[in-house]
Scaffold this motif. Structure first.
Motif, PDB file in Angstrom:
ATOM      1  N   ILE A   1       0.840  -1.200   0.000  1.00 59.15           N
ATOM      2  CA  ILE A   1       0.000   0.000   0.000  1.00 59.15           C
ATOM      3  C   ILE A   1       0.877   1.252   0.000  1.00 59.15           C
ATOM      4  O   ILE A   1       0.619   2.201  -0.748  1.00 59.15           O
ATOM      5  N   THR A   2       1.919   1.254   0.814  1.00 64.13           N
ATOM      6  CA  THR A   2       2.827   2.402   0.860  1.00 64.13           C
ATOM      7  C   THR A   2       3.488   2.617  -0.499  1.00 64.13           C
ATOM      8  O   THR A   2       3.610   3.748  -0.973  1.00 64.13           O
ATOM      9  N   HIS A   3       3.906   1.537  -1.142  1.00 64.32           N
ATOM     10  CA  HIS A   3       4.512   1.639  -2.468  1.00 64.32           C
ATOM     11  C   HIS A   3       3.528   2.231  -3.479  1.00 64.32           C
ATOM     12  O   HIS A   3       3.908   3.085  -4.301  1.00 64.32           O
ATOM     13  N   LEU A   4       2.260   1.813  -3.412  1.00 63.62           N
ATOM     14  CA  LEU A   4       1.269   2.355  -4.342  1.00 63.62           C
ATOM     15  C   LEU A   4       1.036   3.839  -4.106  1.00 63.62           C
ATOM     16  O   LEU A   4       0.874   4.604  -5.064  1.00 63.62           O
ATOM     17  N   ILE A   5       1.035   4.274  -2.852  1.00 67.42           N
ATOM     18  CA  ILE A   5       0.899   5.704  -2.557  1.00 67.42           C
ATOM     19  C   ILE A   5       2.058   6.464  -3.204  1.00 67.42           C
ATOM     20  O   ILE A   5       1.861   7.494  -3.856  1.00 67.42           O
ATOM     21  N   GLU A   6       3.264   5.939  -3.042  1.00 67.14           N
ATOM     22  CA  GLU A   6       4.449   6.571  -3.635  1.00 67.14           C
ATOM     23  C   GLU A   6       4.349   6.591  -5.159  1.00 67.14           C
ATOM     24  O   GLU A   6       4.648   7.602  -5.798  1.00 67.14           O
ATOM     25  N   GLU A   7       3.915   5.499  -5.743  1.00 63.90           N
ATOM     26  CA  GLU A   7       3.809   5.414  -7.207  1.00 63.90           C
ATOM     27  C   GLU A   7       2.797   6.434  -7.746  1.00 63.90           C
ATOM     28  O   GLU A   7       3.070   7.145  -8.707  1.00 63.90           O
ATOM     29  N   TYR A   8       1.640   6.492  -7.111  1.00 60.51           N
ATOM     30  CA  TYR A   8       0.648   7.481  -7.528  1.00 60.51           C
ATOM     31  C   TYR A   8       1.160   8.908  -7.338  1.00 60.51           C
ATOM     32  O   TYR A   8       0.990   9.760  -8.212  1.00 60.51           O
ATOM     33  N   ALA A   9       1.763   9.179  -6.182  1.00 57.05           N
ATOM     34  CA  ALA A   9       2.222  10.547  -5.903  1.00 57.05           C
ATOM     35  C   ALA A   9       3.248  10.992  -6.951  1.00 57.05           C
ATOM     36  O   ALA A   9       3.189  12.129  -7.449  1.00 57.05           O
ATOM     37  N   ARG A  10       4.173  10.107  -7.301  1.00 56.63           N
ATOM     38  CA  ARG A  10       5.181  10.448  -8.310  1.00 56.63           C
ATOM     39  C   ARG A  10       4.520  10.723  -9.656  1.00 56.63           C
ATOM     40  O   ARG A  10       4.800  11.725 -10.315  1.00 56.63           O
ATOM     41  N   HIS A  11       3.613   9.837 -10.063  1.00 55.06           N
ATOM     42  CA  HIS A  11       2.961  10.017 -11.358  1.00 55.06           C
ATOM     43  C   HIS A  11       1.959  11.164 -11.346  1.00 55.06           C
ATOM     44  O   HIS A  11       1.720  11.787 -12.392  1.00 55.06           O
ATOM     45  N   ASN A  12       1.398  11.484 -10.195  1.00 49.62           N
ATOM     46  CA  ASN A  12       0.525  12.658 -10.125  1.00 49.62           C
ATOM     47  C   ASN A  12       1.337  13.934 -10.326  1.00 49.62           C
ATOM     48  O   ASN A  12       0.819  14.918 -10.860  1.00 49.62           O
ATOM     49  N   GLY A  13       2.596  13.931  -9.927  1.00 50.49           N
ATOM     50  CA  GLY A  13       3.481  15.051 -10.248  1.00 50.49           C
ATOM     51  C   GLY A  13       3.678  15.173 -11.744  1.00 50.49           C
ATOM     52  O   GLY A  13       3.653  16.278 -12.304  1.00 50.49           O
ATOM     53  N   HIS A  14       3.852  14.039 -12.417  1.00 53.29           N
ATOM     54  CA  HIS A  14       3.936  14.056 -13.881  1.00 53.29           C
ATOM     55  C   HIS A  14       2.631  14.597 -14.469  1.00 53.29           C
ATOM     56  O   HIS A  14       2.648  15.394 -15.411  1.00 53.29           O
ATOM     57  N   ALA A  15       1.510  14.130 -13.910  1.00 55.08           N
ATOM     58  CA  ALA A  15       0.198  14.562 -14.410  1.00 55.08           C
ATOM     59  C   ALA A  15       0.026  16.071 -14.263  1.00 55.08           C
ATOM     60  O   ALA A  15      -0.568  16.715 -15.138  1.00 55.08           O
ATOM     61  N   ASP A  16       0.537  16.650 -13.169  1.00 53.24           N
ATOM     62  CA  ASP A  16       0.485  18.107 -12.995  1.00 53.24           C
ATOM     63  C   ASP A  16       1.152  18.816 -14.168  1.00 53.24           C
ATOM     64  O   ASP A  16       0.602  19.755 -14.737  1.00 53.24           O
ATOM     65  N   LEU A  17       2.346  18.370 -14.513  1.00 53.19           N
ATOM     66  CA  LEU A  17       3.089  19.002 -15.613  1.00 53.19           C
ATOM     67  C   LEU A  17       2.386  18.812 -16.953  1.00 53.19           C
ATOM     68  O   LEU A  17       2.292  19.751 -17.748  1.00 53.19           O
TER      69      LEU A  17
END
Length: 168
Positions: free
Chosen positions: A141-157
């Motif tokens: 679960i922690t890994h998935l939170i990290e994965e989403y957070a990183r890709h949500n940064g990409h999504a912002d850009l």
């Protein structure tokens, strides 16, 4: 970008509710970053030379949910939704001709399966064995939170490049 309702994680919950709350918040953030865009915009690779697109991120997260929750946590052998051209290739980022409705449907179904898998697990400390490695549900679960957070940064850009919209 319209104000998208996201479920704020509880500030006083226990471990399971905190982790699943933050994971759901990250899922809802990705949906928010994609809201209101056309199929062409969702598929546009807006930050050259990267091949990333918003719909590619949605497809990628569907695969991440599938592989970690269906295969690692639940011990299944669910095959990829999008087939690789060659070993090591991530087919989910090949978005030419992608139907966004299908991609969102697959992602949403995987998220629902993941939530059910976590709800059915006895403990965050359950050990999971996959490809010779040992994980806990807490780690996944922690890994998935990290994965989403990183890709949500990409999504912002990506979103900002598409229409200038920004948001936290």
């Amino acid at each position: 970008m319209d104000d998208h309702q996201r479920t704020e994680p509880s500030r006083r919950a226990g471990d399971r509710a905190s982790l699943t709350g933050f994971l759901q918040y990250q899922r809802e953030t990705l949906a928010w970053k994609c809201a209101g865009l056309t199929a062409e915009q969702l598929g546009r690779r807006a930050v050259p030379p990267s091949d990333l697109s918003l719909i590619g991120l949605v497809r990628h997260m569907a695969e991440v949910e599938r592989s970690w929750f269906r295969n690692v946590v639940a011990g299944g052998t669910a095959p990829a939704h999008w087939h690789r051209r060659e070993p090591g290739h991530q087919a989910e980022f090949d978005v030419d001709g992608t139907d966004p409705e299908e991609a969102f449907r697959v992602w949403e179904e995987e998220c629902a399966r993941s939530r059910a898998t976590v709800e059915g697990a006895a403990s965050l400390d359950d050990t999971l064995h996959w490809r010779g490695e040992v994980f806990t549900l807490r780690y996944v679960i922690t890994h998935l939170i990290e994965e989403y957070a990183r890709h949500n940064g990409h999504a912002d850009l990506l979103r900002e490049c598409l229409d200038g919209a920004t948001g936290e």
